[in-house]
Design a protein around this motif. Structure first.
Motif, mmCIF file in Angstrom:
data_model
loop_
_atom_site.group_PDB
_atom_site.id
_atom_site.type_symbol
_atom_site.label_atom_id
_atom_site.label_comp_id
_atom_site.label_asym_id
_atom_site.label_seq_id
_atom_site.Cartn_x
_atom_site.Cartn_y
_atom_site.Cartn_z
ATOM 1 N N PHE A 127 0.994 -0.957 -0.067
ATOM 2 C CA PHE A 127 -0.004 -0.069 -0.014
ATOM 3 C C PHE A 127 0.969 1.270 0.115
ATOM 4 N N PRO A 128 1.948 1.287 0.811
ATOM 5 C CA PRO A 128 2.769 2.692 0.775
ATOM 6 C C PRO A 128 3.315 2.995 -0.620
ATOM 7 N N THR A 129 3.914 1.785 -1.149
ATOM 8 C CA THR A 129 4.482 2.043 -2.611
ATOM 9 C C THR A 129 3.349 2.598 -3.617
ATOM 10 N N LEU A 130 1.952 1.903 -3.491
ATOM 11 C CA LEU A 130 1.179 2.505 -4.328
ATOM 12 C C LEU A 130 0.633 3.846 -4.173
ATOM 13 N N ALA A 131 0.841 4.277 -2.758
ATOM 14 C CA ALA A 131 0.244 5.638 -2.463
ATOM 15 C C ALA A 131 1.489 6.358 -2.671
ATOM 16 N N LEU A 132 2.528 6.322 -2.585
ATOM 17 C CA LEU A 132 3.631 7.299 -2.707
ATOM 18 C C LEU A 132 4.382 7.101 -3.989
ATOM 19 N N GLY A 133 3.965 6.071 -4.551
ATOM 20 C CA GLY A 133 4.825 5.861 -5.895
ATOM 21 C C GLY A 133 6.190 5.194 -5.688
ATOM 22 N N GLY A 134 6.819 4.590 -6.737
ATOM 23 C CA GLY A 134 7.884 4.006 -6.254
ATOM 24 C C GLY A 134 8.302 2.954 -7.549
ATOM 25 N N GLU A 135 9.349 1.819 -7.186
ATOM 26 C CA GLU A 135 9.890 0.881 -8.182
ATOM 27 C C GLU A 135 9.218 -0.423 -7.825
ATOM 28 N N MET A 136 8.863 -1.026 -9.139
ATOM 29 C CA MET A 136 8.237 -2.406 -9.031
ATOM 30 C C MET A 136 9.123 -3.238 -9.945
ATOM 31 N N HIS A 137 9.467 -4.362 -9.355
ATOM 32 C CA HIS A 137 10.514 -5.307 -9.996
ATOM 33 C C HIS A 137 9.356 -6.355 -10.678
ATOM 34 N N VAL A 138 9.586 -6.253 -11.868
ATOM 35 C CA VAL A 138 8.671 -7.295 -12.534
ATOM 36 C C VAL A 138 9.528 -8.346 -13.117
ATOM 37 N N PRO A 139 9.320 -9.725 -12.838
ATOM 38 C CA PRO A 139 10.162 -10.794 -13.449
ATOM 39 C C PRO A 139 9.779 -10.936 -14.708
ATOM 40 N N THR A 140 10.579 -11.246 -16.002
ATOM 41 C CA THR A 140 10.124 -11.679 -17.179
ATOM 42 C C THR A 140 10.840 -12.705 -17.488
ATOM 43 N N LEU A 141 10.738 -13.494 -18.474
ATOM 44 C CA LEU A 141 11.292 -14.620 -19.027
ATOM 45 C C LEU A 141 12.925 -14.310 -19.548
ATOM 46 N N ALA A 142 13.247 -12.999 -19.515
ATOM 47 C CA ALA A 142 14.490 -12.730 -19.706
ATOM 48 C C ALA A 142 15.028 -11.613 -18.874
ATOM 49 N N GLY A 143 15.079 -12.100 -17.593
ATOM 50 C CA GLY A 143 15.529 -10.863 -16.691
ATOM 51 C C GLY A 143 14.731 -10.104 -16.077
ATOM 52 N N ASP A 144 14.986 -9.528 -15.056
ATOM 53 C CA ASP A 144 13.862 -8.557 -14.403
ATOM 54 C C ASP A 144 13.907 -7.224 -14.944
ATOM 55 N N GLU A 145 12.733 -6.429 -14.740
ATOM 56 C CA GLU A 145 12.609 -5.332 -15.262
ATOM 57 C C GLU A 145 12.001 -4.229 -14.166
ATOM 58 N N GLU A 146 12.670 -3.071 -14.222
ATOM 59 C CA GLU A 146 12.096 -2.390 -12.942
ATOM 60 C C GLU A 146 11.190 -1.284 -13.711
ATOM 61 N N ILE A 147 10.239 -1.059 -13.188
ATOM 62 C CA ILE A 147 8.907 -0.378 -13.571
ATOM 63 C C ILE A 147 8.855 0.933 -12.341
ATOM 64 N N ARG A 148 8.560 1.993 -12.800
ATOM 65 C CA ARG A 148 8.263 3.038 -12.192
ATOM 66 C C ARG A 148 6.743 3.003 -11.808
#
Ligand SMILES: [Zn+2]
Ligand SMILES: [Zn+2]
Length: 379
Positions: free
Chosen positions: A276-297
């Motif tokens: 909840f804090p990350t959703l409220a404040l904004g932040g980074e989300m690590h998304v695993p993919t089949l070819a390495g992690d991706e970081e999404i703002r």
């Protein structure tokens, strides 16, 4: 560029028999078939050239015109010219490669029982992992299939002997008898319609001419393949009989489900738990993919259910047309256990939060507390 001699193309002499011409053409068609040489322009040309040569030389009238006058004798529409593009739809016309061979009807004869027969097609169900579908893979297959007996070369007769003409039907394979006005033909029971009998059967195959074998072959599975798609391996089916061509092997692919990703066409979907804090404040989300992690703002105030696209991180298209996208769908993660301090902080936070509201922009007068809105809805 002058045209090549048709006999030279087929690799036969000018006095070649129909049988020799047929078999020379079969070999060339097999070797240069576009399905076996994808993207190979030279092979395609050779294939068309052979088809053109065969179309002329296999036709008695055209052949004699060609013998007398050369290419001039058979070129031009009036003289029955051959358009190589007519063979562009080869696959459609002939169904498949195997149909080309051993089919007497097509080459002007009638198919007889016991004559060359194309081998049966085989089906193999192959299960691969989601990751293998993503990268593509080479996998060894063990295929049990019927192969031509080497000892007797498929004749079924013991060494030094060969099948003899059936005495019962005199080799016709048919037994004719009168029934009222009609003459009825039935397959000859002695030779089972083949017209030939084997006096001394081959020991290796007990006269069958065929032997069951396990064969190892390697199947190349292209990246991006999906459940239900099938690969066709030409000529890897069962051997034909009496010199007929082999059938094909169809590998039907089943891709295992993935624990995290769902697939829709070439696109992938996944659910991302975010606090909840990350959703409220904004932040980074690590998304695993089949070819390495991706970081999404993720921006401040992101709502559950929001979808974030990670371009080009889906499945590769199996036909080589690009790559799908990955969609990360946001879920709120709620901790099951919290410390005393966290509990305190959350209670503090709860006291300061406004009532749950829906609709309208905050402060524009149209928003209402959530429970009032609900009352409105139910009247
Ligand atoms: Zn044998
Ligand atoms: Zn018979």
């Amino acid at each position: 560029m002058s045209k090549r001699d048709y006999y030279e193309i087929l690799g036969v002499g000018r006095d070649a028999t129909d049988q020799q011409i047929k078999s020379a053409y079969r070999k060339l068609a097999l070797k240069y078939h576009p399905d076996r040489n994808p993207g190979d322009h030279k092979a395609e040309e050779a294939f068309k050239e052979a088809a053109e040569a065969y179309a002329i030389i296999s036709d008695t009238d055209k052949r004699s015109a060609y013998d007398r006058f050369g290419h001039a004798g058979v070129s031009g529409a009036g003289a029955g010219g051959f358009d190589p593009n007519a063979f562009a739809g080869f696959e459609d016309i002939f169904g498949n490669l195997g149909d080309l061979f051993g089919f007497g009807e097509m080459f002007g004869g009638r198919r007889r029982r016991g004559g060359p027969q194309r081998g049966a097609d085989l089906r193999y169900d192959l299960e691969i992992s989601f990751e293998e579908a993503f990268t593509g893979t080479e996998t060894p297959l063990q295929i049990p299939r019927e192969e031509t007996c080497e000892t007797c070369s498929g004749s079924g007769a013991a060494a030094g002997t060969s099948p003899e003409t059936c005495g019962h039907c005199r080799g016709t394979g048919q037994q004719r008898f009168q029934q009222g006005f009609l003459t009825v033909a039935r397959p000859c029971p002695t030779c089972r319609g083949t017209g030939r009998v084997i006096a001394k059967p081959c020991q290796a195959c007990r006269g069958a001419g065929r032997i069951g074998r396990e064969r190892k072959i390697t199947a190349k599975i292209p990246a991006g393949i999906a459940t239900g798609q099938r690969l066709r391996l030409y000529g890897e089916g069962e051997h034909g009989s009496a010199g007929g061509p082999p059938g094909d092997l169809y590998v039907v692919v089943h891709v295992q489900e993935h624990q995290f990703f769902q697939r829709d066409g070439d696109d992938l979907y996944c659910e991302m738990p975010v606090s909840f804090p990350t959703l409220a404040l904004g932040g980074e989300m690590h998304v695993p993919t089949l070819a390495g992690d991706e970081e999404i703002r993720i921006p401040a105030g992101t709502q559950p259910g929001a979808r974030f696209k990670v371009k080009g991180k889906g499945m590769p298209n199996v036909s080589g047309r690009g790559t799908g996208d990955l969609f990360a769908i946001v879920r709120v993660s709620v901790p099951k256990k919290i410390t005393r301090e966290q509990k305190h902080l959350l209670e503090e936070l709860a006291r300061t939060l406004p009532e749950e509201r829906i609709d309208g922009a905050p402060g524009d007068g149209t928003e209402k507390p959530f429970f009032e809105k609900v009352k409105d809805i139910f009247g």
